[in-house]
Design a protein around this motif. Structure first.
Motif, PDB file in Angstrom:
ATOM      1  N   ILE A  18      -5.500  48.360   9.369  1.00 48.92           N
ATOM      2  CA  ILE A  18      -5.492  49.292  10.498  1.00 48.92           C
ATOM      3  C   ILE A  18      -5.180  50.706  10.018  1.00 48.92           C
ATOM      4  O   ILE A  18      -5.776  51.685  10.485  1.00 48.92           O
ATOM      5  CB  ILE A  18      -4.480  48.817  11.555  1.00 48.92           C
ATOM      6  N   VAL A  19      -4.255  50.836   9.064  1.00 45.13           N
ATOM      7  CA  VAL A  19      -3.938  52.146   8.493  1.00 45.13           C
ATOM      8  C   VAL A  19      -5.182  52.770   7.861  1.00 45.13           C
ATOM      9  O   VAL A  19      -5.497  53.950   8.071  1.00 45.13           O
ATOM     10  CB  VAL A  19      -2.806  52.032   7.456  1.00 45.13           C
ATOM     11  N   ILE A  20      -5.923  51.981   7.078  1.00 50.30           N
ATOM     12  CA  ILE A  20      -7.115  52.503   6.396  1.00 50.30           C
ATOM     13  C   ILE A  20      -8.188  52.888   7.402  1.00 50.30           C
ATOM     14  O   ILE A  20      -8.776  53.979   7.333  1.00 50.30           O
ATOM     15  CB  ILE A  20      -7.648  51.463   5.394  1.00 50.30           C
ATOM     16  N   ALA A  21      -8.465  51.985   8.368  1.00 48.63           N
ATOM     17  CA  ALA A  21      -9.470  52.299   9.388  1.00 48.63           C
ATOM     18  C   ALA A  21      -9.059  53.523  10.198  1.00 48.63           C
ATOM     19  O   ALA A  21      -9.879  54.405  10.491  1.00 48.63           O
ATOM     20  CB  ALA A  21      -9.682  51.093  10.298  1.00 48.63           C
ATOM     21  N   GLY A  22      -7.769  53.589  10.561  1.00 50.95           N
ATOM     22  CA  GLY A  22      -7.284  54.741  11.312  1.00 50.95           C
ATOM     23  C   GLY A  22      -7.383  56.027  10.511  1.00 50.95           C
ATOM     24  O   GLY A  22      -7.728  57.088  11.049  1.00 50.95           O
ATOM     25  N   GLY A  23      -7.091  55.941   9.210  1.00 55.12           N
ATOM     26  CA  GLY A  23      -7.206  57.117   8.358  1.00 55.12           C
ATOM     27  C   GLY A  23      -8.632  57.633   8.277  1.00 55.12           C
ATOM     28  O   GLY A  23      -8.875  58.842   8.272  1.00 55.12           O
ATOM     29  N   ILE A  24      -9.611  56.711   8.223  1.00 54.14           N
ATOM     30  CA  ILE A  24     -11.020  57.119   8.176  1.00 54.14           C
ATOM     31  C   ILE A  24     -11.432  57.797   9.477  1.00 54.14           C
ATOM     32  O   ILE A  24     -12.104  58.837   9.471  1.00 54.14           O
ATOM     33  CB  ILE A  24     -11.917  55.903   7.877  1.00 54.14           C
ATOM     34  N   VAL A  25     -11.028  57.210  10.609  1.00 51.41           N
ATOM     35  CA  VAL A  25     -11.355  57.819  11.901  1.00 51.41           C
ATOM     36  C   VAL A  25     -10.743  59.215  11.998  1.00 51.41           C
ATOM     37  O   VAL A  25     -11.410  60.179  12.412  1.00 51.41           O
ATOM     38  CB  VAL A  25     -10.874  56.926  13.063  1.00 51.41           C
TER      39      VAL A  25
END
Length: 426
Positions: A18-25
Protein backbone atom coordinates in the motif's frame (compact mmCIF):
# COMPACT_ATOMS: atom_id res chain seq x y z
CA UNK A 1 7.95 -19.66 13.17
CA UNK A 2 4.71 -18.96 15.05
CA UNK A 3 1.33 -18.18 13.53
CA UNK A 4 1.48 -14.67 15.01
CA UNK A 5 4.86 -14.06 13.33
CA UNK A 6 3.48 -15.18 9.97
CA UNK A 7 0.49 -12.91 10.45
CA UNK A 8 2.74 -9.97 11.29
CA UNK A 9 4.86 -10.66 8.20
CA UNK A 10 1.75 -10.70 6.02
CA UNK A 11 0.50 -7.49 7.60
CA UNK A 12 3.85 -5.79 7.00
CA UNK A 13 3.99 -7.02 3.41
CA UNK A 14 0.45 -5.80 2.76
CA UNK A 15 1.16 -2.44 4.35
CA UNK A 16 4.32 -1.97 2.28
CA UNK A 17 2.47 -2.74 -0.95
CA UNK A 18 0.00 0.00 0.00
CA UNK A 19 2.91 2.36 0.76
CA UNK A 20 4.44 1.71 -2.68
CA UNK A 21 1.13 2.05 -4.54
CA UNK A 22 0.30 5.18 -2.57
CA UNK A 23 3.73 6.64 -3.29
CA UNK A 24 3.24 6.10 -7.04
CA UNK A 25 -0.19 7.76 -6.99
CA UNK A 26 1.23 10.72 -5.06
CA UNK A 27 4.23 10.93 -7.41
CA UNK A 28 1.99 11.19 -10.46
CA UNK A 29 -0.49 13.55 -8.80
CA UNK A 30 2.17 15.98 -7.57
CA UNK A 31 4.41 15.55 -10.60
CA UNK A 32 1.67 16.67 -12.97
CA UNK A 33 0.72 19.52 -10.67
CA UNK A 34 4.34 20.71 -10.55
CA UNK A 35 4.56 21.29 -14.32
CA UNK A 36 1.94 24.05 -14.42
CA UNK A 37 4.55 26.63 -13.39
CA UNK A 38 6.38 25.87 -16.63
CA UNK A 39 3.40 26.76 -18.83
CA UNK A 40 2.30 29.98 -17.10
CA UNK A 41 4.04 32.27 -19.59
CA UNK A 42 3.48 30.16 -22.76
CA UNK A 43 -0.26 29.94 -22.04
CA UNK A 44 -0.41 33.63 -21.17
CA UNK A 45 1.39 34.63 -24.38
CA UNK A 46 -0.72 32.31 -26.53
CA UNK A 47 -4.16 33.06 -25.11
CA UNK A 48 -4.15 36.18 -22.94
CA UNK A 49 -1.82 38.76 -24.53
CA UNK A 50 0.98 38.02 -22.08
CA UNK A 51 -1.04 38.69 -18.91
CA UNK A 52 -0.07 35.98 -16.41
CA UNK A 53 -2.84 37.00 -13.98
CA UNK A 54 -5.43 34.86 -15.83
CA UNK A 55 -3.54 31.56 -15.66
CA UNK A 56 -2.30 32.48 -12.17
CA UNK A 57 -5.94 32.75 -11.09
CA UNK A 58 -6.64 29.34 -12.69
CA UNK A 59 -3.82 27.76 -10.70
CA UNK A 60 -4.99 29.61 -7.60
CA UNK A 61 -8.49 28.19 -8.12
CA UNK A 62 -6.85 24.77 -8.51
CA UNK A 63 -5.25 25.12 -5.09
CA UNK A 64 -8.46 26.45 -3.53
CA UNK A 65 -10.64 23.67 -4.99
CA UNK A 66 -8.05 21.10 -3.96
CA UNK A 67 -8.49 22.28 -0.40
CA UNK A 68 -12.27 22.78 -0.48
CA UNK A 69 -12.85 19.32 -1.95
CA UNK A 70 -10.42 17.57 0.41
CA UNK A 71 -12.83 17.10 3.35
CA UNK A 72 -15.46 15.78 0.93
CA UNK A 73 -13.06 13.27 -0.63
CA UNK A 74 -11.89 12.32 2.87
CA UNK A 75 -15.50 11.73 3.94
CA UNK A 76 -16.14 9.59 0.83
CA UNK A 77 -13.05 7.52 1.65
CA UNK A 78 -14.02 7.20 5.33
CA UNK A 79 -17.62 6.22 4.60
CA UNK A 80 -17.69 4.43 1.22
CA UNK A 81 -14.12 3.34 0.64
CA UNK A 82 -10.75 4.73 -0.36
CA UNK A 83 -10.82 3.42 -3.91
CA UNK A 84 -14.05 5.19 -4.83
CA UNK A 85 -12.52 8.53 -3.80
CA UNK A 86 -9.37 7.75 -5.80
CA UNK A 87 -11.27 6.77 -8.97
CA UNK A 88 -13.35 9.94 -8.83
CA UNK A 89 -10.16 11.95 -8.37
CA UNK A 90 -8.44 10.33 -11.35
CA UNK A 91 -11.46 10.96 -13.57
CA UNK A 92 -11.57 14.64 -12.61
CA UNK A 93 -7.82 14.99 -13.18
CA UNK A 94 -7.97 13.54 -16.71
CA UNK A 95 -11.01 15.61 -17.67
CA UNK A 96 -9.43 18.79 -16.28
CA UNK A 97 -6.27 18.33 -18.34
CA UNK A 98 -8.39 17.75 -21.44
CA UNK A 99 -10.23 21.04 -20.86
CA UNK A 100 -6.91 22.79 -20.17
CA UNK A 101 -5.55 21.66 -23.55
CA UNK A 102 -8.65 22.49 -25.59
CA UNK A 103 -9.85 25.62 -23.76
CA UNK A 104 -8.97 29.03 -25.15
CA UNK A 105 -10.89 31.39 -22.84
CA UNK A 106 -10.32 32.42 -19.23
CA UNK A 107 -13.48 30.57 -18.18
CA UNK A 108 -12.31 27.34 -19.84
CA UNK A 109 -8.94 27.55 -18.10
CA UNK A 110 -10.58 28.31 -14.76
CA UNK A 111 -12.80 25.23 -15.18
CA UNK A 112 -10.11 22.88 -16.53
CA UNK A 113 -6.84 23.95 -14.93
CA UNK A 114 -8.66 25.28 -11.88
CA UNK A 115 -11.84 23.44 -10.87
CA UNK A 116 -11.40 19.98 -12.41
CA UNK A 117 -7.65 19.56 -11.92
CA UNK A 118 -8.07 20.84 -8.36
CA UNK A 119 -10.67 18.15 -7.70
CA UNK A 120 -8.40 15.59 -9.34
CA UNK A 121 -5.49 16.44 -7.07
CA UNK A 122 -7.79 16.41 -4.05
CA UNK A 123 -8.91 12.86 -4.80
CA UNK A 124 -5.43 11.49 -5.51
CA UNK A 125 -3.15 13.36 -3.11
CA UNK A 126 -2.33 13.47 0.59
CA UNK A 127 -5.78 13.57 2.14
CA UNK A 128 -6.94 10.25 0.70
CA UNK A 129 -3.63 8.41 0.19
CA UNK A 130 -2.17 9.13 3.63
CA UNK A 131 -5.47 8.15 5.24
CA UNK A 132 -5.21 4.74 3.52
CA UNK A 133 -1.62 4.32 4.67
CA UNK A 134 -2.41 5.53 8.19
CA UNK A 135 -5.20 2.98 8.58
CA UNK A 136 -3.22 0.12 7.03
CA UNK A 137 0.11 0.66 8.82
CA UNK A 138 0.87 -0.99 12.18
CA UNK A 139 0.45 1.59 14.94
CA UNK A 140 4.14 1.55 15.88
CA UNK A 141 5.18 2.17 12.25
CA UNK A 142 2.60 4.74 11.16
CA UNK A 143 4.89 7.75 11.36
CA UNK A 144 7.62 5.99 9.35
CA UNK A 145 5.18 4.70 6.73
CA UNK A 146 3.57 8.11 6.30
CA UNK A 147 7.01 9.65 5.83
CA UNK A 148 8.05 7.00 3.32
CA UNK A 149 4.86 7.44 1.29
CA UNK A 150 5.33 11.20 1.22
CA UNK A 151 8.97 10.79 0.18
CA UNK A 152 8.04 8.43 -2.65
CA UNK A 153 5.49 10.97 -3.77
CA UNK A 154 8.28 13.50 -4.22
CA UNK A 155 9.81 11.41 -7.01
CA UNK A 156 7.13 12.74 -9.35
CA UNK A 157 8.15 16.29 -8.58
CA UNK A 158 11.68 15.35 -9.58
CA UNK A 159 10.94 13.44 -12.77
CA UNK A 160 8.03 15.25 -14.41
CA UNK A 161 9.43 18.81 -14.28
CA UNK A 162 12.69 17.47 -15.77
CA UNK A 163 10.77 15.75 -18.55
CA UNK A 164 8.64 18.82 -19.23
CA UNK A 165 11.69 21.11 -19.16
CA UNK A 166 12.88 19.19 -22.24
CA UNK A 167 9.49 18.79 -23.91
CA UNK A 168 8.69 22.50 -23.66
CA UNK A 169 11.80 23.25 -25.76
CA UNK A 170 10.60 20.87 -28.50
CA UNK A 171 6.80 21.21 -28.55
CA UNK A 172 4.10 23.80 -27.98
CA UNK A 173 2.44 23.87 -24.58
CA UNK A 174 -0.70 22.01 -25.72
CA UNK A 175 1.30 19.02 -26.97
CA UNK A 176 3.31 19.01 -23.77
CA UNK A 177 0.14 18.88 -21.65
CA UNK A 178 -1.28 16.01 -23.73
CA UNK A 179 1.88 14.04 -23.01
CA UNK A 180 1.62 14.96 -19.34
CA UNK A 181 -2.01 13.80 -19.20
CA UNK A 182 -0.99 10.39 -20.56
CA UNK A 183 1.45 10.05 -17.65
CA UNK A 184 -1.50 9.69 -15.25
CA UNK A 185 -2.36 6.25 -16.69
CA UNK A 186 -0.32 4.19 -14.15
CA UNK A 187 -2.62 5.47 -11.40
CA UNK A 188 -5.28 3.09 -12.71
CA UNK A 189 -3.00 0.14 -11.90
CA UNK A 190 -2.21 1.38 -8.38
CA UNK A 191 -5.68 2.34 -7.15
CA UNK A 192 -6.87 -1.29 -6.76
CA UNK A 193 -4.02 -1.80 -4.26
CA UNK A 194 -5.09 1.15 -2.12
CA UNK A 195 -7.72 -0.25 0.19
CA UNK A 196 -7.20 -0.39 3.95
CA UNK A 197 -9.18 -2.48 6.36
CA UNK A 198 -12.23 -0.89 7.92
CA UNK A 199 -11.89 0.14 11.57
CA UNK A 200 -13.27 -2.29 14.11
CA UNK A 201 -17.03 -2.03 14.57
CA UNK A 202 -16.59 -1.16 18.23
CA UNK A 203 -14.38 1.79 17.41
CA UNK A 204 -16.67 3.00 14.64
CA UNK A 205 -19.62 2.92 17.04
CA UNK A 206 -17.68 4.45 19.90
CA UNK A 207 -16.38 7.43 17.92
CA UNK A 208 -19.09 8.77 15.58
CA UNK A 209 -17.64 10.84 12.75
CA UNK A 210 -19.89 13.85 13.32
CA UNK A 211 -19.05 13.93 17.04
CA UNK A 212 -15.34 13.68 16.27
CA UNK A 213 -15.57 16.58 13.82
CA UNK A 214 -17.52 18.74 16.25
CA UNK A 215 -15.02 18.03 19.01
CA UNK A 216 -11.96 18.60 16.80
CA UNK A 217 -12.98 22.18 16.03
CA UNK A 218 -13.06 22.99 19.74
CA UNK A 219 -9.44 21.92 20.23
CA UNK A 220 -6.84 24.74 20.03
CA UNK A 221 -4.05 22.38 18.92
CA UNK A 222 -6.08 21.13 15.97
CA UNK A 223 -6.91 24.69 14.92
CA UNK A 224 -3.27 25.75 15.28
CA UNK A 225 -2.20 22.89 13.00
CA UNK A 226 -4.59 24.24 10.39
CA UNK A 227 -3.29 27.79 10.71
CA UNK A 228 0.32 26.62 10.40
CA UNK A 229 -0.54 24.54 7.35
CA UNK A 230 -1.95 27.70 5.70
CA UNK A 231 1.60 29.06 5.66
CA UNK A 232 2.94 25.83 4.19
CA UNK A 233 0.43 26.10 1.34
CA UNK A 234 1.32 29.75 0.70
CA UNK A 235 5.02 28.92 0.42
CA UNK A 236 4.69 25.83 -1.76
CA UNK A 237 2.08 27.13 -4.19
CA UNK A 238 3.74 30.51 -4.71
CA UNK A 239 7.15 28.98 -5.40
CA UNK A 240 5.79 26.18 -7.61
CA UNK A 241 3.70 28.53 -9.76
CA UNK A 242 6.01 31.55 -9.97
CA UNK A 243 9.61 30.38 -9.62
CA UNK A 244 10.08 29.68 -13.38
CA UNK A 245 8.73 33.14 -14.23
CA UNK A 246 10.92 34.69 -11.52
CA UNK A 247 13.96 33.02 -13.06
CA UNK A 248 13.06 34.20 -16.57
CA UNK A 249 12.87 37.86 -15.54
CA UNK A 250 15.51 38.20 -12.84
CA UNK A 251 18.25 35.59 -13.27
CA UNK A 252 21.58 37.23 -14.11
CA UNK A 253 25.06 35.98 -14.92
CA UNK A 254 23.87 33.81 -17.81
CA UNK A 255 23.41 33.93 -21.58
CA UNK A 256 20.42 31.60 -21.61
CA UNK A 257 17.35 32.54 -23.63
CA UNK A 258 13.96 33.03 -21.89
CA UNK A 259 12.85 29.52 -22.92
CA UNK A 260 16.08 28.06 -21.57
CA UNK A 261 15.69 30.02 -18.33
CA UNK A 262 12.13 28.75 -17.95
CA UNK A 263 13.37 25.20 -18.43
CA UNK A 264 16.10 25.93 -15.88
CA UNK A 265 13.44 27.07 -13.41
CA UNK A 266 11.61 23.77 -13.91
CA UNK A 267 14.84 21.91 -13.25
CA UNK A 268 15.16 23.87 -10.01
CA UNK A 269 11.70 22.62 -9.02
CA UNK A 270 12.86 19.10 -9.85
CA UNK A 271 15.82 19.62 -7.52
CA UNK A 272 13.36 20.76 -4.85
CA UNK A 273 11.58 17.43 -5.25
CA UNK A 274 14.82 15.48 -5.09
CA UNK A 275 15.96 17.20 -1.89
CA UNK A 276 12.46 16.75 -0.46
CA UNK A 277 12.85 12.97 -0.50
CA UNK A 278 15.69 13.19 2.00
CA UNK A 279 14.03 16.03 3.91
CA UNK A 280 10.75 14.15 4.39
CA UNK A 281 12.48 11.00 5.61
CA UNK A 282 14.67 13.07 7.96
CA UNK A 283 11.68 14.96 9.36
CA UNK A 284 9.81 11.70 9.98
CA UNK A 285 12.81 10.34 11.81
CA UNK A 286 13.20 13.48 13.91
CA UNK A 287 9.48 13.41 14.66
CA UNK A 288 9.91 9.94 16.15
CA UNK A 289 12.66 11.24 18.47
CA UNK A 290 11.56 14.77 19.37
CA UNK A 291 8.10 16.30 19.89
CA UNK A 292 6.53 16.69 16.46
CA UNK A 293 5.26 20.27 17.08
CA UNK A 294 8.81 21.39 17.85
CA UNK A 295 10.16 19.77 14.69
CA UNK A 296 7.45 21.55 12.69
CA UNK A 297 8.35 24.87 14.33
CA UNK A 298 11.98 24.36 13.34
CA UNK A 299 11.03 23.58 9.74
CA UNK A 300 9.00 26.79 9.35
CA UNK A 301 11.69 28.88 11.02
CA UNK A 302 14.36 27.45 8.74
CA UNK A 303 12.20 28.17 5.70
CA UNK A 304 12.16 31.85 6.63
CA UNK A 305 15.95 31.87 6.94
CA UNK A 306 16.37 30.18 3.55
CA UNK A 307 13.97 32.63 1.87
CA UNK A 308 15.74 35.60 3.43
CA UNK A 309 19.14 34.37 2.28
CA UNK A 310 17.79 33.73 -1.23
CA UNK A 311 16.34 37.18 -1.86
CA UNK A 312 19.25 38.96 -0.15
CA UNK A 313 21.63 37.87 -2.92
CA UNK A 314 21.57 38.46 -6.69
CA UNK A 315 19.73 35.67 -8.51
CA UNK A 316 22.16 33.49 -10.46
CA UNK A 317 21.99 29.88 -11.64
CA UNK A 318 24.17 28.86 -8.70
CA UNK A 319 22.11 30.72 -6.06
CA UNK A 320 18.94 29.22 -7.57
CA UNK A 321 20.27 25.67 -7.25
CA UNK A 322 21.40 26.28 -3.66
CA UNK A 323 17.97 27.69 -2.82
CA UNK A 324 16.21 24.74 -4.47
CA UNK A 325 18.27 22.25 -2.51
CA UNK A 326 17.78 24.02 0.82
CA UNK A 327 14.06 24.67 0.34
CA UNK A 328 13.57 21.12 -0.93
CA UNK A 329 14.78 19.67 2.37
CA UNK A 330 12.00 21.69 4.07
CA UNK A 331 9.38 21.31 1.32
CA UNK A 332 6.88 18.55 2.19
CA UNK A 333 8.56 17.53 5.42
CA UNK A 334 5.64 19.16 7.23
CA UNK A 335 3.09 16.69 5.82
CA UNK A 336 3.94 13.39 7.58
CA UNK A 337 4.40 15.25 10.87
CA UNK A 338 1.09 17.10 10.58
CA UNK A 339 -0.82 13.99 9.50
CA UNK A 340 0.80 11.98 12.30
CA UNK A 341 -0.34 14.58 14.83
CA UNK A 342 -3.92 14.29 13.53
CA UNK A 343 -3.63 10.52 13.99
CA UNK A 344 -2.31 10.93 17.54
CA UNK A 345 -5.09 13.34 18.45
CA UNK A 346 -8.08 11.53 16.96
CA UNK A 347 -7.03 8.07 15.73
CA UNK A 348 -7.41 6.57 12.24
CA UNK A 349 -11.23 6.37 12.20
CA UNK A 350 -11.81 9.89 10.81
CA UNK A 351 -8.30 10.50 9.49
CA UNK A 352 -9.40 11.28 5.94
CA UNK A 353 -11.96 13.88 6.97
CA UNK A 354 -9.98 15.53 9.78
CA UNK A 355 -6.77 15.79 7.77
CA UNK A 356 -8.92 17.03 4.90
CA UNK A 357 -10.00 20.07 6.92
CA UNK A 358 -6.41 20.78 7.97
CA UNK A 359 -5.39 20.49 4.34
CA UNK A 360 -8.17 22.88 3.34
CA UNK A 361 -6.31 25.54 5.29
CA UNK A 362 -3.12 24.57 3.42
CA UNK A 363 -4.85 25.16 0.11
CA UNK A 364 -6.38 28.46 1.18
CA UNK A 365 -2.80 29.54 1.68
CA UNK A 366 -1.92 28.11 -1.72
CA UNK A 367 -4.72 30.08 -3.37
CA UNK A 368 -3.46 33.29 -1.78
CA UNK A 369 0.17 32.62 -2.71
CA UNK A 370 -0.48 31.89 -6.39
CA UNK A 371 -3.11 34.53 -7.12
CA UNK A 372 -1.60 37.39 -5.13
CA UNK A 373 1.79 36.58 -6.63
CA UNK A 374 0.37 36.91 -10.15
CA UNK A 375 -1.55 40.10 -9.38
CA UNK A 376 1.45 41.69 -7.72
CA UNK A 377 3.79 40.83 -10.61
CA UNK A 378 1.39 42.18 -13.24
CA UNK A 379 1.11 45.47 -11.36
CA UNK A 380 4.68 46.04 -10.13
CA UNK A 381 6.83 43.79 -12.32
CA UNK A 382 8.52 41.99 -9.42
CA UNK A 383 7.80 39.69 -6.46
CA UNK A 384 9.66 41.48 -3.63
CA UNK A 385 6.70 42.00 -1.29
CA UNK A 386 5.55 38.39 -1.74
CA UNK A 387 8.97 37.06 -0.76
CA UNK A 388 9.01 39.20 2.40
CA UNK A 389 5.45 38.17 3.25
CA UNK A 390 6.56 34.52 2.93
CA UNK A 391 9.38 35.15 5.42
CA UNK A 392 7.06 36.72 7.99
CA UNK A 393 4.47 33.97 7.58
CA UNK A 394 7.15 31.33 8.18
CA UNK A 395 8.11 32.96 11.46
CA UNK A 396 4.45 33.16 12.47
CA UNK A 397 3.93 29.46 11.72
CA UNK A 398 6.98 28.55 13.79
CA UNK A 399 5.49 30.36 16.78
CA UNK A 400 2.07 28.75 16.31
CA UNK A 401 3.48 25.23 16.32
CA UNK A 402 5.30 25.83 19.58
CA UNK A 403 1.80 26.08 21.12
CA UNK A 404 0.52 22.76 19.69
CA UNK A 405 0.10 19.98 22.28
CA UNK A 406 0.65 16.37 21.22
CA UNK A 407 -1.97 14.32 23.09
CA UNK A 408 -4.75 11.81 22.47
CA UNK A 409 -8.14 13.56 22.32
CA UNK A 410 -10.30 10.59 21.39
CA UNK A 411 -11.61 9.91 24.90
CA UNK A 412 -13.52 13.18 24.93
CA UNK A 413 -15.51 12.13 21.84
CA UNK A 414 -16.54 8.66 22.99
CA UNK A 415 -19.46 7.52 25.12
CA UNK A 416 -18.56 6.70 28.71
CA UNK A 417 -18.82 2.93 28.30
CA UNK A 418 -16.42 2.89 25.35
CA UNK A 419 -13.56 4.74 27.05
CA UNK A 420 -11.63 1.64 28.27
CA UNK A 421 -11.51 0.29 24.72
CA UNK A 422 -10.13 3.55 23.38
CA UNK A 423 -7.55 3.87 26.11
CA UNK A 424 -6.21 0.43 25.37
CA UNK A 425 -5.64 1.32 21.74
CA UNK A 426 -4.09 4.74 22.24
Amino acid sequence: MTISTLANDRDTSGSMSIVIAGGIVLALSFGVRAVFGGIVEPVSNDLFDGRIEVISLSIAIQNLVWGLAQPAFGAVADKWGDRLALWIGLGCYALGLAVCVTGSTPLAQHIGTGLLVGMGISGTAFGVVLAVVGRAAPAEKRSAYLGLTSALGSVGQVVLPLVVSQLIEWFDWRTVMIIVAAMLAPMALCIPRLCSAAPPAAEAAAVPLVRTLRHAFTQPSYLLLGLGFYVCGFHLAFITAHLPNYVVHFCGGTTMTPDELRAFGLRALALVGLANIAGTLLASRLGAIYPKPYVLAAIYGLRSLVLLAFISQPLTPLSLMIFAMAMGVLWLSTVPLTSALVLVMFGPRAMGTLFGFVFLSHQLGGFAGVWIGGLYFDRFGHYDAIWYASILLGLLAAGLHLCVKKRDLRQATAPQQAQPLLRSGS
